[in-house]
Design a protein around this motif. Structure first.
Motif, PDB file in Angstrom:
ATOM      1  N   VAL A  11       0.837  -1.207   0.000  1.00 53.88           N
ATOM      2  CA  VAL A  11       0.000   0.000   0.000  1.00 53.88           C
ATOM      3  C   VAL A  11       0.869   1.251   0.000  1.00 53.88           C
ATOM      4  O   VAL A  11       1.925   1.298   0.633  1.00 53.88           O
ATOM      5  N   PHE A  12       0.396   2.270  -0.693  1.00 60.41           N
ATOM      6  CA  PHE A  12       1.073   3.556  -0.855  1.00 60.41           C
ATOM      7  C   PHE A  12       2.309   3.443  -1.735  1.00 60.41           C
ATOM      8  O   PHE A  12       3.298   4.167  -1.535  1.00 60.41           O
ATOM      9  N   ASN A  20       3.795  -0.267   2.354  1.00 57.54           N
ATOM     10  CA  ASN A  20       3.521  -0.895   3.641  1.00 57.54           C
ATOM     11  C   ASN A  20       2.588  -2.076   3.393  1.00 57.54           C
ATOM     12  O   ASN A  20       1.468  -1.897   2.918  1.00 57.54           O
ATOM     13  N   HIS A  77      -3.659   2.206   6.087  1.00 58.93           N
ATOM     14  CA  HIS A  77      -3.168   1.364   4.997  1.00 58.93           C
ATOM     15  C   HIS A  77      -3.898   0.025   4.939  1.00 58.93           C
ATOM     16  O   HIS A  77      -4.148  -0.491   3.841  1.00 58.93           O
ATOM     17  N   GLY A 218      -1.440   5.432   7.008  1.00 61.85           N
ATOM     18  CA  GLY A 218      -2.636   6.099   6.518  1.00 61.85           C
ATOM     19  C   GLY A 218      -3.368   6.885   7.575  1.00 61.85           C
ATOM     20  O   GLY A 218      -3.801   8.023   7.339  1.00 61.85           O
ATOM     21  N   GLY A 249       7.079   5.414   0.243  1.00 62.48           N
ATOM     22  CA  GLY A 249       5.655   5.632   0.313  1.00 62.48           C
ATOM     23  C   GLY A 249       5.258   6.995  -0.216  1.00 62.48           C
ATOM     24  O   GLY A 249       5.968   7.987  -0.006  1.00 62.48           O
ATOM     25  N   VAL A 251       1.734   9.289  -0.201  1.00 53.28           N
ATOM     26  CA  VAL A 251       0.370   9.417   0.318  1.00 53.28           C
ATOM     27  C   VAL A 251      -0.255  10.662  -0.299  1.00 53.28           C
ATOM     28  O   VAL A 251       0.273  11.768  -0.160  1.00 53.28           O
ATOM     29  N   THR A 271      -1.936   0.859  -4.794  1.00 56.71           N
ATOM     30  CA  THR A 271      -1.963  -0.434  -4.122  1.00 56.71           C
ATOM     31  C   THR A 271      -1.677  -1.526  -5.141  1.00 56.71           C
ATOM     32  O   THR A 271      -2.090  -1.428  -6.303  1.00 56.71           O
TER      33      THR A 271
END
Length: 281
Positions: A11-12, A20, A77, A218, A249, A251, A271
């Protein structure tokens, strides 16, 4: 023992192994609380999630989120990674977006270039007392005057947001985790104008007595966006996180509306599934 569909989602990040990861178990309605907790301990990831049928008719699915030590009402996340896994496995949303049922209630998600969740209301916000800030500064091994701003950013995990002078200052922090104690601290500092990312973020928290830096967070970025987006930062910006722990990462934070007509902060990220298969539990 039964077999369950399983995915591990990064994720991210749009590149494998740089975000992550979250472990996601599908169709987990038949699992007991202890089985869920035991599997989360076994994966040894920061979070493991379990997709279940919703109990609220407004929700597309229900999600339970476990760390190695217990269950969380919400985490960022895992929300994005689990939504990715649910959709990839053939989940059909009831509407244009998604609605996730979890410990904090219903969480709205949308799908544009990437999945994003609407930041849940803070459990605790506002100013941080001086005693707490002094303790945090000591734990971060910085001077109290190096903290240019601070807010409670608690949407479940209990974060304290701390702003430093710039991204370079954030990257230079070497915390004394023993002195940091039970504080869950999110650092944020700006990059120069025109940089790829607006800010660098770092997140420190204790887990079962072990000091930990979260690669990309997140929930923290959601609360930081509620504090800073449209005020000290643009309404739309990208945060970098994970640099020190060799992740990359990214975001994506977007603030819509206003404080008078119901401002919403959306937190999104790329993702991708890195592991898929079945797990016997």
């Amino acid at each position: 023992m039964s077999s369950y569909e399983f995915r591990q989602v990064d994720v991210f990040t749009s590149e494998p192994l740089l975000g992550n990861p979250v472990a996601v178990v599908h169709g987990a309605d038949g699992l007991s609380d202890e089985q869920m907790a035991a599997f989360a301990r076994w994966t040894n990831l920061s979070e493991t999630t379990f997709l279940l049928a919703p109990t609220d008719p407004a929700a597309d699915y229900r999600l339970r989120i476990f760390t190695v030590s217990g269950e969380l009402p919400f985490a960022g996340h895992p929300t994005l990674g689990s939504a990715h896994a649910w959709l990839e496995a053939g989940g059909t949303p009831k509407g244009a977006g998604l609605v996730q049922e979890c410990g904090v209630g219903l969480v709205e998600l949308r799908r544009d270039d990437r999945i994003a969740f609407a930041a849940p209301d803070l459990i605790r916000g506002g100013e941080v007392d001086e005693e707490t800030l002094g303790s945090i500064a000591a734990g971060l091994q910085i001077a109290r005057d190096d903290i240019l701003g601070a807010q409670w950013c608690d949407n479940g995990p209990g974060w304290v947001g701390v702003m430093l002078a710039d991204a370079e200052s954030v990257l230079a922090v070497t915390p004394d985790h023993a002195a940091l104690g039970n504080h869950k601290v999110g650092l944020v500092g700006r990059y120069p104008e025109g940089s790829e990312c607006a800010v660098e973020v770092r997140a420190f928290y204790p887990a079962d007595g072990v000091a930990f830096e979260d690669p990309v967070t997140g929930s923290l970025n959601a609360a930081l966006g509620q504090w800073l987006a449209g005020e000290q930062l643009p309404e739309t910006y990208v945060a970098s996180q994970g640099t020190v722990v060799r992740r990359r990462g990214r975001v994506h934070v977007v603030s819509t509306g206003s404080t008078t007509d119901g401002r919403v902060v959306w937190v999104g990220g790329d993702t991708l599934t890195t592991i898929r298969g079945t797990v016997d539990l």
